[in-house]
Design a protein around this motif. Structure first.
Motif, PDB file in Angstrom:
ATOM      1  N   ASN A  63       0.819  -1.206   0.000  1.00 23.05           N
ATOM      2  CA  ASN A  63       0.000   0.000   0.000  1.00 23.05           C
ATOM      3  C   ASN A  63       0.855   1.258   0.000  1.00 23.05           C
ATOM      4  OD1 ASN A  63      -1.912  -2.144   0.678  1.00 23.05           O
ATOM      5  ND2 ASN A  63      -3.327  -0.445   0.993  1.00 23.05           N
ATOM      6  N   ALA A  64       1.960   1.253   0.738  1.00 25.72           N
ATOM      7  CA  ALA A  64       2.864   2.413   0.742  1.00 25.72           C
ATOM      8  C   ALA A  64       3.497   2.594  -0.633  1.00 25.72           C
ATOM      9  CB  ALA A  64       3.936   2.242   1.811  1.00 25.72           C
ATOM     10  N   ARG A  65       3.849   1.503  -1.279  1.00 25.38           N
ATOM     11  CA  ARG A  65       4.424   1.589  -2.628  1.00 25.38           C
ATOM     12  C   ARG A  65       3.398   2.137  -3.619  1.00 25.38           C
ATOM     13  NH1 ARG A  65       7.100  -3.563  -4.634  1.00 25.38           N
ATOM     14  NH2 ARG A  65       7.863  -2.101  -6.191  1.00 25.38           N
ATOM     15  N   VAL A  66       2.147   1.658  -3.523  1.00 27.88           N
ATOM     16  CA  VAL A  66       1.076   2.144  -4.403  1.00 27.88           C
ATOM     17  C   VAL A  66       0.917   3.650  -4.233  1.00 27.88           C
ATOM     18  CG1 VAL A  66      -1.423   2.114  -4.805  1.00 27.88           C
ATOM     19  CG2 VAL A  66      -0.165  -0.042  -4.536  1.00 27.88           C
ATOM     20  N   LEU A  67       0.832   4.113  -2.986  1.00 29.41           N
ATOM     21  CA  LEU A  67       0.668   5.555  -2.733  1.00 29.41           C
ATOM     22  C   LEU A  67       1.842   6.360  -3.272  1.00 29.41           C
ATOM     23  CD1 LEU A  67      -0.889   6.009   0.798  1.00 29.41           C
ATOM     24  CD2 LEU A  67      -1.755   6.824  -1.396  1.00 29.41           C
ATOM     25  N   GLY A  68       3.040   5.861  -3.076  1.00 26.17           N
ATOM     26  CA  GLY A  68       4.219   6.568  -3.582  1.00 26.17           C
ATOM     27  C   GLY A  68       4.171   6.739  -5.088  1.00 26.17           C
ATOM     28  N   ILE A  69       3.769   5.689  -5.794  1.00 27.64           N
ATOM     29  CA  ILE A  69       3.666   5.775  -7.250  1.00 27.64           C
ATOM     30  C   ILE A  69       2.515   6.690  -7.644  1.00 27.64           C
ATOM     31  CG2 ILE A  69       3.189   4.468  -9.371  1.00 27.64           C
ATOM     32  CD1 ILE A  69       4.585   2.045  -7.959  1.00 27.64           C
ATOM     33  N   ALA A  70       1.352   6.533  -6.998  1.00 27.25           N
ATOM     34  CA  ALA A  70       0.179   7.358  -7.329  1.00 27.25           C
ATOM     35  C   ALA A  70       0.482   8.845  -7.162  1.00 27.25           C
ATOM     36  CB  ALA A  70      -1.007   6.957  -6.459  1.00 27.25           C
ATOM     37  N   GLU A  71       1.186   9.212  -6.108  1.00 29.67           N
ATOM     38  CA  GLU A  71       1.500  10.622  -5.869  1.00 29.67           C
ATOM     39  C   GLU A  71       2.400  11.197  -6.960  1.00 29.67           C
ATOM     40  OE1 GLU A  71       2.834  10.415  -1.823  1.00 29.67           O
ATOM     41  OE2 GLU A  71       0.789  10.641  -1.067  1.00 29.67           O
ATOM     42  N   GLN A  72       3.229  10.360  -7.579  1.00 31.23           N
ATOM     43  CA  GLN A  72       4.071  10.835  -8.678  1.00 31.23           C
ATOM     44  C   GLN A  72       3.240  11.212  -9.901  1.00 31.23           C
ATOM     45  OE1 GLN A  72       7.044   7.845  -9.479  1.00 31.23           O
ATOM     46  NE2 GLN A  72       7.686   7.775  -7.343  1.00 31.23           N
ATOM     47  N   TRP A  73       2.040  10.650 -10.024  1.00 37.37           N
ATOM     48  CA  TRP A  73       1.161  10.921 -11.162  1.00 37.37           C
ATOM     49  C   TRP A  73       0.370  12.217 -10.993  1.00 37.37           C
ATOM     50  CZ3 TRP A  73      -0.124   7.857 -15.600  1.00 37.37           C
ATOM     51  CH2 TRP A  73       0.659   6.713 -15.744  1.00 37.37           C
ATOM     52  N   ILE A  74       0.303  12.773  -9.775  1.00 39.08           N
ATOM     53  CA  ILE A  74      -0.477  13.996  -9.550  1.00 39.08           C
ATOM     54  C   ILE A  74       0.028  15.091 -10.484  1.00 39.08           C
ATOM     55  CG2 ILE A  74      -0.988  15.837  -7.881  1.00 39.08           C
ATOM     56  CD1 ILE A  74      -1.164  13.650  -5.733  1.00 39.08           C
ATOM     57  N   GLY A  75      -0.920  15.725 -11.164  1.00 39.05           N
ATOM     58  CA  GLY A  75      -0.606  16.771 -12.136  1.00 39.05           C
ATOM     59  C   GLY A  75      -0.578  16.271 -13.572  1.00 39.05           C
ATOM     60  N   THR A  76      -0.543  14.947 -13.779  1.00 39.58           N
ATOM     61  CA  THR A  76      -0.594  14.402 -15.141  1.00 39.58           C
ATOM     62  C   THR A  76      -1.929  14.811 -15.761  1.00 39.58           C
ATOM     63  OG1 THR A  76       0.825  12.515 -14.618  1.00 39.58           O
ATOM     64  CG2 THR A  76      -0.645  12.268 -16.513  1.00 39.58           C
ATOM     65  N   PRO A  77      -1.921  15.424 -16.943  1.00 39.64           N
ATOM     66  CA  PRO A  77      -3.183  15.872 -17.562  1.00 39.64           C
ATOM     67  C   PRO A  77      -4.143  14.712 -17.830  1.00 39.64           C
ATOM     68  CG  PRO A  77      -1.287  16.765 -18.735  1.00 39.64           C
ATOM     69  CD  PRO A  77      -0.762  15.746 -17.768  1.00 39.64           C
ATOM     70  N   GLN A  80     -11.282  16.280 -17.646  1.00 39.20           N
ATOM     71  CA  GLN A  80     -11.075  17.635 -18.153  1.00 39.20           C
ATOM     72  C   GLN A  80     -10.096  18.429 -17.294  1.00 39.20           C
ATOM     73  OE1 GLN A  80     -14.954  19.386 -18.648  1.00 39.20           O
ATOM     74  NE2 GLN A  80     -15.517  17.960 -20.253  1.00 39.20           N
ATOM     75  N   SER A  81      -9.305  17.733 -16.482  1.00 42.01           N
ATOM     76  CA  SER A  81      -8.329  18.416 -15.649  1.00 42.01           C
ATOM     77  C   SER A  81      -7.034  17.613 -15.598  1.00 42.01           C
ATOM     78  CB  SER A  81      -8.894  18.641 -14.240  1.00 42.01           C
ATOM     79  OG  SER A  81      -7.971  19.342 -13.445  1.00 42.01           O
ATOM     80  N   ALA A  82      -6.802  16.918 -14.489  1.00 43.29           N
ATOM     81  CA  ALA A  82      -5.541  16.207 -14.290  1.00 43.29           C
ATOM     82  C   ALA A  82      -5.702  15.181 -13.177  1.00 43.29           C
ATOM     83  CB  ALA A  82      -4.439  17.203 -13.910  1.00 43.29           C
ATOM     84  N   VAL A  83      -4.657  14.399 -12.936  1.00 47.24           N
ATOM     85  CA  VAL A  83      -4.638  13.518 -11.772  1.00 47.24           C
ATOM     86  C   VAL A  83      -4.529  14.420 -10.552  1.00 47.24           C
ATOM     87  CG1 VAL A  83      -3.399  11.693 -10.548  1.00 47.24           C
ATOM     88  CG2 VAL A  83      -3.602  11.605 -13.050  1.00 47.24           C
ATOM     89  N   THR A  84      -5.387  14.194  -9.588  1.00 43.73           N
ATOM     90  CA  THR A  84      -5.490  15.065  -8.432  1.00 43.73           C
ATOM     91  C   THR A  84      -5.820  14.258  -7.181  1.00 43.73           C
ATOM     92  OG1 THR A  84      -6.549  17.094  -7.631  1.00 43.73           O
ATOM     93  CG2 THR A  84      -7.953  15.542  -8.795  1.00 43.73           C
TER      94      THR A  84
END
Length: 191
Positions: free
Chosen positions: A4-18, A166-170
């Protein structure tokens, strides 16, 4: 480090991806399924399965629970919201009688001023704790009820990371209106 910690770490790297329908490339574009596929590739080095092209209204047209069926093939089910953890996959159903069609990753709130984070003064779309969704999200929900919280308050998911159309990963607040729409909760398998 837990899965779960690994999943969150990867997911947070995607924040801002259109947001990009059918996309799955960090920093370039993705939709909610593309985000989950990207996290899977980051963990396991490959796609979970071949995903055929799909229209934006695929769930309304097919009537099949394709998203829930795919989750059941690849993930471990989580019995209730009470047992969910940050890093679990959450699937949403927007309207009763329609197939579930949105996915995200459960998370905890982190103080931030980053663009792409929902909430007042965070540069993203505003969500309040009144149960209102970010603008553009609609439809009455059906799904798991908010069962309350027991155990360790620090582990309780109160946000989720998703590709916001219509925005980004958030990162969005998991307000009651979102919780009512939960159709399934799943854990990534151990590596």
């Amino acid at each position: 480090m837990t899965i779960n910690a690994r999943v969150l770490g990867i997911a947070e790297q995607w924040i801002g991806t259109p947001y990009r329908h059918q996309g799955s490339a960090i920093g370039v574009g993705c939709d909610c399924l593309g985000l989950v596929r990207g996290i899977w590739r980051g963990l396991y080095g490959r796609e979970p399965e071949l995903v055929p092209a799909y229209a934006a209204d695929w769930a309304e047209r097919s009537g099949e629970e394709r998203l829930l069926e795919a989750a059941a093939r690849h993930f471990r089910p989580v019995a209730s919201f009470r047992q969910s953890l940050p890093g679990d996959l959450v699937i949403f159903r927007f309207r009763p009688g329609c197939a579930a069609k949105h996915a995200g990753i459960l998370a905890r709130n982190r103080p931030s001023t980053a663009v792409g984070e929902c909430g007042p003064d965070r540069g993203g779309t505003d969500e309040s704790d009144t149960g209102e969704l970010c603008p553009g999200e609609s439809g009455p929900g059906e799904g798991a009820e908010d069962e309350g919280v027991q155990g360790h308050p620090a582990a309780v998911p109160d946000h989720f990371i998703h590709a916001y159309e219509q925005s980004a990963v958030t990162r969005s607040t998991l307000v009651p209106a979102w919780r009512r729409r939960i159709a399934g909760l799943y854990r990534f398998p151990e590596v």
